[in-house]
Design an enzyme around this catalytic site. Structure first.
Site, short mmCIF file in Angstrom:
data_model
loop_
_atom_site.label_atom_id
_atom_site.label_comp_id
_atom_site.label_asym_id
_atom_site.label_seq_id
_atom_site.Cartn_x
_atom_site.Cartn_y
_atom_site.Cartn_z
N LYS A 87 0.85 -1.20 0.00
CA LYS A 87 0.00 0.00 0.00
C LYS A 87 0.88 1.25 0.00
CE LYS A 87 -0.40 -0.20 5.03
NZ LYS A 87 -1.24 -0.71 6.13
N ARG A 126 -10.90 0.23 14.58
CA ARG A 126 -10.85 0.95 13.31
C ARG A 126 -11.82 0.25 12.38
NH1 ARG A 126 -4.70 1.88 11.38
NH2 ARG A 126 -5.26 -0.17 10.60
N TYR A 135 18.28 29.06 9.16
CA TYR A 135 17.13 29.88 9.58
C TYR A 135 17.00 29.87 11.09
CZ TYR A 135 15.47 30.10 4.76
OH TYR A 135 15.34 30.35 3.42
N MET A 192 14.14 24.01 3.10
CA MET A 192 13.39 23.33 2.04
C MET A 192 14.28 22.46 1.17
SD MET A 192 10.99 24.87 -0.99
CE MET A 192 9.71 25.53 0.04
C1 LIG Z 1 -0.53 -1.78 6.69
C2 LIG Z 1 -1.13 -3.06 7.10
C3 LIG Z 1 -0.32 -4.16 7.38
C4 LIG Z 1 1.19 -4.09 7.39
O1 LIG Z 1 1.61 -3.44 8.57
P1 LIG Z 1 3.17 -3.31 8.92
O2 LIG Z 1 3.17 -2.73 10.28
O3 LIG Z 1 3.73 -2.36 7.92
O4 LIG Z 1 3.75 -4.64 8.81
C5 LIG Z 1 -0.93 -5.35 7.68
N1 LIG Z 1 -2.29 -5.45 7.72
C6 LIG Z 1 -3.09 -4.40 7.48
C7 LIG Z 1 -4.57 -4.58 7.55
C8 LIG Z 1 -2.54 -3.16 7.16
O5 LIG Z 1 -3.34 -2.14 6.93
#
Ligand SMILES: *Cc1c(COP(=O)(O)O)cnc(C)c1O
Length: 362
Positions: free
Chosen positions: A35, A130, A253, A301
């Site tokens: 993802k 969640r 800065y 930046m």
């Molecule tokens: C992002 C995610 C993972 C992976 O989590 P990590 O901590 O990066 O290993 C696994 N299961 C779900 C449902 C997720 O959203």
């Protein structure tokens, strides 16, 4: 000449990390979680290193399409499921498995016209609050899904809130076991932290994300190297100027850094517009020519400044490693930099800016 900054994605490190995840869960199949554009690395760039996975898990239909375009014919799982009825058509077309976490998604399935029933992962809210059905409502959701002609196999899923910390997974594992008792189907529970730390909770599938990118899910309790993980991303830049300071000179800065004595500093072609966090305070570790030193003053930046005093011979054009592996093999863990910025390795990877060129390396 392009601005001297480069991110490198290391194919062999991805392969190594995937093997580490497999070794931690030898009886499970492994979803490589890709993802957020493979945690900022780029789906197309990590594909070679992760093609040994049993499946790819992600959130966006657009990303699923990209994985199919790469020629992947194996399983793809949508971790948040679908967002509207139309998405189901694409799921059918691309043969995607999808999570079902709420009644609205069951309604969408019931309204979906298809001749090919779909594989779904029914999500239990085992305490994170969640996504997912509560234990009280889980069986009713399963029964409803099971009655739909649109649904083929139902797998069972939950997600841990504390696999990286002291609370652990015991109570959520117990909630899951009770809610799914007697239900048929494959199970998937573990993210990276659970895969590495709570091996008994491994089930049919594990879902490591951060670990395959070479960051420890439980830093600083463990470092990536403690888990045998290697950085999948190196962020490198070069020194584009040097300054000789005398006592009382200030840097950057806000003039927040004041030289305590004579010192040599280097200006690095990397700033927050490249994804290097502005929240990194003076003193954040960096490597120059593969030797540890630290930043001075504020991140701007397009530049940061680093102390060259301890590094004889460093100057204009020297290699600076913001995180990852230097040319001499020395590693600066992304987790150390993240900790300095008050965040986690995940956020730094994901924030790599589009303007940074990326090279894929064996
Ligand atoms: C992002 C995610 C993972 C992976 O989590 P990590 O901590 O990066 O290993 C696994 N299961 C779900 C449902 C997720 O959203």
């Amino acid at each position: 000449m392009p601005r001297p900054i480069l991110a490198t994605v290391h194919t062999q490190a991805l392969e190594n990390n995937l093997l580490r995840a497999r070794a931690a869960a030898p009886d499970s199949r492994v979803w490589a979680v890709v993802k957020a554009n493979a945690y900022g690395h780029g789906i197309e760039r990590v594909f070679e290193g992760l093609r040994g996975a049993d499946g790819f898990a992600l959130l966006d239909l657009e990303e699923a399409q990209r994985v199919r375009k790469l020629g992947w014919r194996g399983p793809i799982l949508l971790l948040e499921g679908v967002f509207e009825v139309r998405d189901l058509e694409l799921c059918s077309r691309l043969d995607l498995w999808h999570t079902v976490h709420c009644d609205e998604q069951i309604d969408m399935l019931a309204a979906h016209k298809t001749n090919v029933p779909m594989r779904v992962f029914l999500k239990l809210n085992s305490g994170m609050n969640r996504l997912g059905f509560t234990p009280q409502r889980y069986r009713a959701a399963w029964t409803r899904l099971n009655a739909l002609p649109q649904v083929d196999e139902i797998s069972l899923m939950t997600h841990f809130s504390d696999a990286d910390g002291a609370a652990g997974v015991t109570s959520q594992v117990a909630v899951f076991a009770a809610a799914t008792r007697d239900l048929p189907g494959e199970r998937t529970l573990s993210n990276s932290a659970a895969t590495l730390r709570h091996r008994a909770s491994a089930s049919d599938w594990v879902r490591p994300g951060i670990a395959v990118y070479g960051s420890a899910p439980d830093f600083p309790a463990h470092s990536a190297s403690d888990w045998g993980l290697q950085p999948a991303m190196t962020l490198t830049a070069r020194i584009i100027a040097t300054q000789e300071l005398v006592t009382g000179d200030t840097v950057g800065y806000g003039s927040t850094f004041v030289a305590p004595g004579a010192m040599r500093i280097g200006v690095v072609a990397c700033g927050y517009a490249d994804g290097y966090p502005r929240s990194c305070p003076s003193g954040t570790p960096v490597l120059v020519n593969g030797v540890r030193t630290h930043s001075l003053g504020r991140v701007s930046m397009d530049m940061i400044t680093v102390d060259l005093t301890p590094i004889a011979g460093a100057g204009f054009g020297s290699e600076v490693t913001l995180w990852g592996r230097a040319a001499n093999g020395v590693v600066l863990g992304i987790d150390e930099v993240a900790q300095s910025a008050g965040t986690v390795g995940y956020e730094l990877m994901c924030a790599l800016a589009a303007r940074v060129p990326v090279l894929v390396q064996d």
